[in-house]
Write an enzyme that holds these catalytic residues in place. Sequence first.
Site, PDB file in Angstrom:
ATOM      1  N   GLU A 170       0.910  -1.273   0.115  1.00 24.69           N
ATOM      2  CA  GLU A 170       0.000  -0.106  -0.125  1.00 24.69           C
ATOM      3  C   GLU A 170       0.846   1.251  -0.059  1.00 24.69           C
ATOM      4  O   GLU A 170       0.353   2.350  -0.592  1.00 24.69           O
ATOM      5  CB  GLU A 170      -0.996  -0.083   1.169  1.00 24.69           C
ATOM      6  CG  GLU A 170      -1.733   0.872   1.392  1.00 24.69           C
ATOM      7  CD  GLU A 170      -2.655   1.134   2.492  1.00 24.69           C
ATOM      8  OE1 GLU A 170      -1.983   0.863   3.672  1.00 24.69           O
ATOM      9  OE2 GLU A 170      -4.106   1.577   2.564  1.00 24.69           O
ATOM     10  N   ASN A 216       3.052  10.462   8.698  1.00 21.62           N
ATOM     11  CA  ASN A 216       4.412  10.500   8.360  1.00 21.62           C
ATOM     12  C   ASN A 216       5.498  10.689   9.447  1.00 21.62           C
ATOM     13  O   ASN A 216       6.585  10.055   9.632  1.00 21.62           O
ATOM     14  CB  ASN A 216       4.594  11.782   7.724  1.00 21.62           C
ATOM     15  CG  ASN A 216       4.356  11.930   6.108  1.00 21.62           C
ATOM     16  OD1 ASN A 216       3.697  10.881   5.681  1.00 21.62           O
ATOM     17  ND2 ASN A 216       4.811  12.805   5.557  1.00 21.62           N
ATOM     18  N   GLU A 217       4.876  10.881  10.770  1.00 23.55           N
ATOM     19  CA  GLU A 217       5.716  10.664  11.909  1.00 23.55           C
ATOM     20  C   GLU A 217       5.980   9.091  12.172  1.00 23.55           C
ATOM     21  O   GLU A 217       7.158   9.031  12.526  1.00 23.55           O
ATOM     22  CB  GLU A 217       5.004  11.182  13.304  1.00 23.55           C
ATOM     23  CG  GLU A 217       5.093  12.888  13.062  1.00 23.55           C
ATOM     24  CD  GLU A 217       4.122  13.337  12.086  1.00 23.55           C
ATOM     25  OE1 GLU A 217       2.962  12.455  11.881  1.00 23.55           O
ATOM     26  OE2 GLU A 217       3.768  14.465  11.857  1.00 23.55           O
TER      27      GLU A 217
END
Length: 386
Positions: free
Chosen positions: A244, A369-370
């Site tokens: 994914e 994103n973190e």
Amino acid sequence: MSAAIDFNAMDDETFRAEARSFFESEYPAELRFMAGRLSWAESKPWWMKLSKKGWLAPNWPVEHGGMGLDPGKLIIYWEETERAGIGRMPDQGVTMVGPTLIRFGNDAQRAKYLPKILAGENVWCQGYSEPNAGSDLASLRTEAVLDGDEYVINGSKIWTSMAHHATNIYVLVRTDKSVKQQRGISFLLVDMKTPGITFRTIRNIAGHEEFCQVFFDNVRTHKDNLVGKLNEGWTIAKGLLTFERLNIGSPRRPLQAFEQLDTLAHARKLFDDAGFVDRYTQLKMDLNDLGSLYQRYVEKVRRGEALGPDISMLKVFAMDTYQKLAELLLESGAEYGAFAEGVKLEGEAVDLMTPFYTSRPGTIYGGSNEIQRNILSKYVLQLPAA
Ligand SMILES: Cc1cc2nc3c(=O)[nH]c(=O)nc-3n(C[C@H](O)[C@H](O)[C@H](O)COP(=O)(O)OP(=O)(O)OC[C@H]3O[C@@H](n4cnc5c(N)ncnc54)[C@H](O)[C@@H]3O)c2cc1C
């Protein structure tokens, strides 16, 4: 029916040309490059057209009604879908439930559910996140207790995309509280019409009702709806995530935003502004780097190599670049940036809002994103944990 064709035996360019021509000629013009996801009512005619052609489930094996595409051809299929601006349908049945049942389900579950997905009779949504379990999904608390032949579910799921259009939901539930968090989770299939299920819709930043919070109050589902073994739901849930991330990391959407920026810059004579040119040039170079990085992973997949945790780098870079582009587009559009439906500048159509709206969620879903940066620091750079 074309499902009998061996697409993998075609050379890439022939397959690409066939996909491009089909998508361009058959997909409705008014549903291209939409700011939000498509509702089921909007999607259904396209869903049925794809299904009739045997092209609805590119990732499923042919014996289950899919196209049986190898990873290289699947990437081409995605790229052509993006190129044609095809909207995201309530596609969880095809992207998640089908592959999960094919890999982890039993024959009875496959026979019961797969044909209904292909026929557009079952529309699935994903019940993973909870109000206090998103990034830290393993701490989920919605629980299921076996009572006779049925599991009884209590709890709540949130950010469930398109739950208000869905006929079925697949949920991760806690079935053992006494073991390590990841070991006490199971994967259940539930009919959305089951008594005890209620939901409230949630409006997103673009004003669309895209998700719901779903409540389970003594909801019963037959034990035959347990996928895989009891308490092994975590392995199932994690099974499909790496691939994914390659899809989310495609440079296609940032590229489209850049084309918009180019049109805007010419129309508003922004190339006379050194500050703009500086940011524009930086982003153009980032886009080139992103394209190269994506191709590196695509080639890896084509060679049949597994994708490792470093794929997180692609997702972070793609989404960061997309957000920066969307922000520059909005800022540079000045007063035109406020028009949600797009504007015409000196005869050129530009849509300044859509990239802004579509670039925000990409840094959150599929692992924020973190969290991707944590994965990189831990598994790739092997930095000490804080
Ligand atoms: C468009 C969209 C569609 C979605 N669809 C679905 C769906 O269909 N089904 C479903 O189950 N879920 C869905 N989600 C939910 C999504 O999976 C979660 O939003 C995501 O996992 C983040 O969880 P959270 O929202 O609870 O944020 P939190 O986990 O609370 O995070 C909040 C912030 O803290 C940061 N953070 C958290 N933990 C750490 C850490 N350890 N280190 C550093 N920073 C950290 C995060 O990066 C984030 O910035 C969807 C989300 C979006 C945006």
